[in-house]
Design an enzyme around this catalytic site. Structure first.
Site, PDB file in Angstrom:
ATOM      1  N   HIS A  56      -1.309  -0.576   1.186  1.00  0.00           N
ATOM      2  CA  HIS A  56      -0.543   0.044   0.109  1.00  0.00           C
ATOM      3  C   HIS A  56      -1.416   0.576  -1.019  1.00  0.00           C
ATOM      4  O   HIS A  56      -0.932   0.794  -2.122  1.00  0.00           O
ATOM      5  CB  HIS A  56       0.441  -0.970  -0.477  1.00  0.00           C
ATOM      6  N   HIS A 219       7.742  -0.785   4.374  1.00  0.00           N
ATOM      7  CA  HIS A 219       7.269  -1.242   5.688  1.00  0.00           C
ATOM      8  C   HIS A 219       8.167  -0.697   6.784  1.00  0.00           C
ATOM      9  O   HIS A 219       8.155  -1.193   7.902  1.00  0.00           O
ATOM     10  CB  HIS A 219       7.259  -2.767   5.765  1.00  0.00           C
TER      11      HIS A 219
END
Ligand SMILES: Nc1ncnc2c1ncn2[C@@H]1O[C@H](COP(=O)(O)OP(=O)(O)O)[C@@H](O)[C@H]1O
Ligand SMILES: Nc1ncnc2c1ncn2[C@@H]1O[C@H](COP(=O)(O)OP(=O)(O)O)[C@@H](O)[C@H]1O
Ligand SMILES: [Mg+2]
Ligand SMILES: [Mg+2]
Ligand SMILES: [Mg+2]
Ligand SMILES: [Mg+2]
Lengths: 331, 197, 331, 197
Positions: A56, A219
């Site tokens: 991320h 996700h």
């Protein structure tokens, strides 16, 4: 797999090695998968640690830096680091004034940070406070705040808590400000392609060629609808209207906004979204302070964008504008 | 017979072996609803614990297990098991043995700590429903067949919940799909308890 | 087309509107497709203008800012702006000390900037100097420098010329430093997926599922080879070795390096490349100053990366480290 | 007959019309080797020039055309044409007319300016080869059939170069593919000169 990597097993560790090699004046790696600020700790300063799955960047590790975070426990791609790593990170950053654990609301991370806090209290007598940011409006209704996931909006909590700690506020005060920032931020995202998890070598889900998914999690968690790709203005309107319904803004409000790319979506398109956002905000008489447009919380090469809005008051605005420095964000 | 650190060590070895045999089975069960790592968590967690040179202080011994377990795995189940072990560690601090009659109470404390950690409730189709069933079965148990009772309670729980939807953890997202599938965490409890015998 | 846009015809103009709306303290749009710094000009400061096709943010427009550029003429995606726009931009930034045109070496841009210089000299009596950066080693051998394309390395020329102009150096001196920086930088890139041109709605070329292309240009120009995807370390080694063969570095040299994503390739993977680069540089005893890792010159959502190396001396290092500020880069 | 601003205006109208008719033809030729915009460049460039209210000063008139042409198109051909017009503007500064016998010289100056602008050489299969052939043909021409001579020279150039590879501009990348295809810029020169008649 259109990724630049060596052995997928080493994706995270090689990434961390490169990060520290490139920015030794900002990041240090005192132990396996633990990143802290480089240099000496400031005695008596509250430490702020975060942690979570990799993939991320700049979240989470990247936000370690002056006026921001002190340490980060790093998990595998999209997987929580262990409580033990978190406890180790807490120990590494504690400078005698206690430590705030500030991270995104995901089941594994919450359990592990709680466990870690228990461990350092049991063994090391370090005082901790914890807060899991839950800004993703798409993931649960306002009534079930504890089920809302933490997404891009969490960087506002990092920034504001980080500024308070830098000014030597005590643990209760830093935690209060982190909670306040977190309570004032809402986010909503959409995706057009998923991303590839290195160890799997393929995408976790597939989105049709002409399809997008509104509210998709970072996700690949299911969103609110999947359907034909809409024009940019309609996408922005739906995100904005959803946030407005959740926590309405009105005339005279001051906000900071973050138009964030999930990875592949280019800056050009973020500005196309921003253009519409500026219209919507000015229509209702809301002022924007320090807008952020860029890649602040990503899912590797996922295509998509998110919108976060932070409602400000004098206290928050002052802390938001305070100096900060990491490899990905400088204020 | 009182339980000391030695008994704990022997028990860990038995669980580790049985968990190793069921590694694939648990991974596959988890893959249906989650990320397919549960077999690894359970097998490697107990294998690492079995290698520990446990303290004589059983409280300390449980703490060592807790710590080791979550070092090996940071998945939900690993952290929950570590949390349960930690609850036992606190309850048994500064003691070198404990009695079979204390097991139900220790399990209850573990269950409560795990509920708090998981921010979940009983009835959500998780390992905690199995644990809760074991607590009640053991409290009622007077014949001394503790292990059999615990295994039966864990197995019955799997059956009782299979037709319900998952409401906690990662599987919650697939609530609909989960109807008809056994909860992997409840299966793991069966495996662990079977190993204990 | 996995892009966030409204009418593809408006891609560039809506992007510019959003850019100026988000950062009004940095950018102004005095005329159609012309961006200049916001605020008053500094009398007697040399102006620096650039220009080129859109789709490369932060290049070109993004680098307008303090210590960087003064203005930019903006073309359609991957298409040169007109000489007339360039002339207009030169007029807009001229503050009496002349203007340097500093841009990437592409046929259309070169012709148009030459034409523009001729126009402002014919009509407005503004003195100009011009330099087209040609750093892409993959596009032509060193002997045919005029055929080398300009890619990511051009941002070093922007930075160094911009710093000199900010210090009120005269036009000849600013031009000399731009040429020196440009002559000291070499770049090499690779791509794994092309990008989608909004008006076409599809990619300009296709790269096979397990393939990459070494040396591919930022508009999809053919590279040196296409074949199976290599490990990150091999990719970095090939890029580094090619640059070394072109302009060898040796013990004691000081450099800045840019590991750049073409768009979709995430930060994680840039750091995996950087890790190997740090090894290669330290093996030959080269010191790195101010490494840059990120998205500094892109092709929208193209997957791939480039490596640029700038050889420094005291003069260049001093200018590289001077303060600079735009929405995409702060020093 | 001397050429004044009026003749220029009439010529532009004729070229604009003929270029409009050949818009698709030139786009398709360009699409084979480049980005397919050449027909647009030529048609819109001359159409905009034809709308100009030209100065009486023919130098100034050519400058106005140059400026207008490149405003409309920033593609290579547009900039090259504007460059050629600009060369004529400089040569004819402060004059209100010029003679047919000056045309070859003006074309030569345009050719040279365009070669400098395009950083290319004669023989690279571009519009400049056509222009060069026109210069030579017009220099040799004594019968007064200027237009026919120029058209023939432009057409012959296309034929002469079709089997060679492109070595300048965007088409250079496709050098191999370009063998057997006429150069779009050379075709455009034919269209423009045909329009002039
Ligand atoms: N919040 C929770 N509360 C109680 N039990 C949970 C919770 N989350 C997961 N579980 C149990 O753990 C099992 C999954 O464990 P694991 O595979 O380690 O999860 P994950 O890989 O998703 O982190 C579930 O089947 C469930 O029984
Ligand atoms: N550098 C150059 N020198 C001379 N002629 C050129 C050059 N580049 C292009 N041309 C001519 O222009 C024609 C293409 O024009 P155009 O379509 O406007 O180019 P592009 O769209 O690639 O900018 C070519 O066929 C060639 O005749
Ligand atoms: Mg799992
Ligand atoms: Mg897991
Ligand atoms: Mg063309
Ligand atoms: Mg073109």
């Amino acid at each position: 797999m259109k990724k630049i990597l060596n052995d997928p097993q080493n994706y995270v560790d090689e990434m961390l090695d490169g990060l520290v090699a490139a920015h030794p004046e900002i990041y240090a790696k005192p132990a396996h998968r633990i990143i802290t600020r480089a240099g000496e700790k400031t005695k008596g300063k509250v430490g702020i640690v975060t942690g979570g799955g990799s993939g991320h960047l700049p979240v989470f590790t990247g936000y370690v830096g002056t006026g921001l975070l002190d340490g980060c426990a790093i998990g595998n791609v999209f997987a929580s680091p262990s409580a033990d790593q978190m406890a180790e990170t807490i120990r590494a950053v504690d400078a005698g004034a206690g430590v705030l654990c500030l991270y995104g609301n995901y089941g594994g991370d919450v359990m592990n940070f709680d466990m870690a806090a228990e461990m350092v209290s049991f063994e090391d007598d370090i005082r901790t406070a914890s807060h899991a940011v839950s800004d993703d409006v798409a993931s649960a209704p306002r009534g079930e705040m504890e089920k809302r996931r933490g997404v891009a909006g969490m960087i506002y909590a990092f920034k504001i808590a980080g500024a308070a700690a830098e000014r030597m506020a005590d643990l209760d005060e830093v935690a209060r400000l982190a909670r306040k920032a977190s309570g004032n931020v809402v986010s909503m995202g959409m995706a057009m392609t998923p991303c590839i998890i290195p160890q799997l070598g393929k995408a976790s889900s597939v989105i049709g060629d002409d399809e997008m998914e509104m509210g998709m999690g970072i996700h690949g968690e299911p969103g609110t609808w999947r359907g034909p790709i809409k024009p940019a203005d309609d996408i922005l309107d739906e995100m904005f209207d959803t946030l407005q319904a959740d926590r309405p803004l009105g005339k005279g409000d001051r906000v900071s906004v973050l138009v964030n790319s999930l990875g592949a979506t280019p800056h050009e398109e973020l500005y196309i979204l921003y253009r519409r956002l500026a219209v919507r905000l000015s229509e209702i008489g809301v002022d924007v302070v320090m807008p952020l447009v860029g890649r602040y919380a990503t899912s590797m090469e996922m295509t998509g964008a998110s919108l976060s809005i932070l409602r400000l008051d004098d206290e928050l605005e002052d802390l938001l504008a305070a100096p900060a420095n990491c490899a990905f964000w400088r204020v | 017979m009182e339980i000391t650190s030695n008994e704990l060590k022997a028990a860990l070895a038995r669980i580790a072996e049985h968990a190793g045999e069921n590694r694939e089975f648990l991974c596959q069960a988890d893959a249906q609803l989650g990320d397919g790592d549960l077999g690894i968590t359970v097998a490697e967690g107990f294998s690492a614990c079995a290698k520990l040179d446990l303290s004589d202080d059983v409280g300390r011994a449980f703490f060592e297990m807790a710590r080791t377990f979550q070092q090996v795995s940071s998945s939900s189940f690993g952290t929950l098991v570590a949390t349960g072990l930690m609850a036992a560690a606190k309850a048994l601090k500064d003691r070198t043995e404990f009695g079979p009659d204390e097991i139900a109470g220790l399990l209850a404390q573990a269950r409560d700590a795990m509920l708090a950690r998981g921010k979940s409730s009983l009835g959500e189709k998780t390992v905690l429903d199995g644990l809760d069933a074991q607590v009640h079965a053991l409290e009622a148990e007077r014949s001394g067949a503790l292990m059999e009772t615990a295994v039966t309670a864990a197995r019955d729980t799997v059956e009782k919940f299979t037709q319900r939807p998952n409401q906690a953890g990662r599987a919650r997202i697939f609530a609909e799909k989960s109807v008809g599938l056994p909860d992997p965490g409840q299966l793991a409890l069966v495996v662990i308890t079977e190993g204990l015998r």
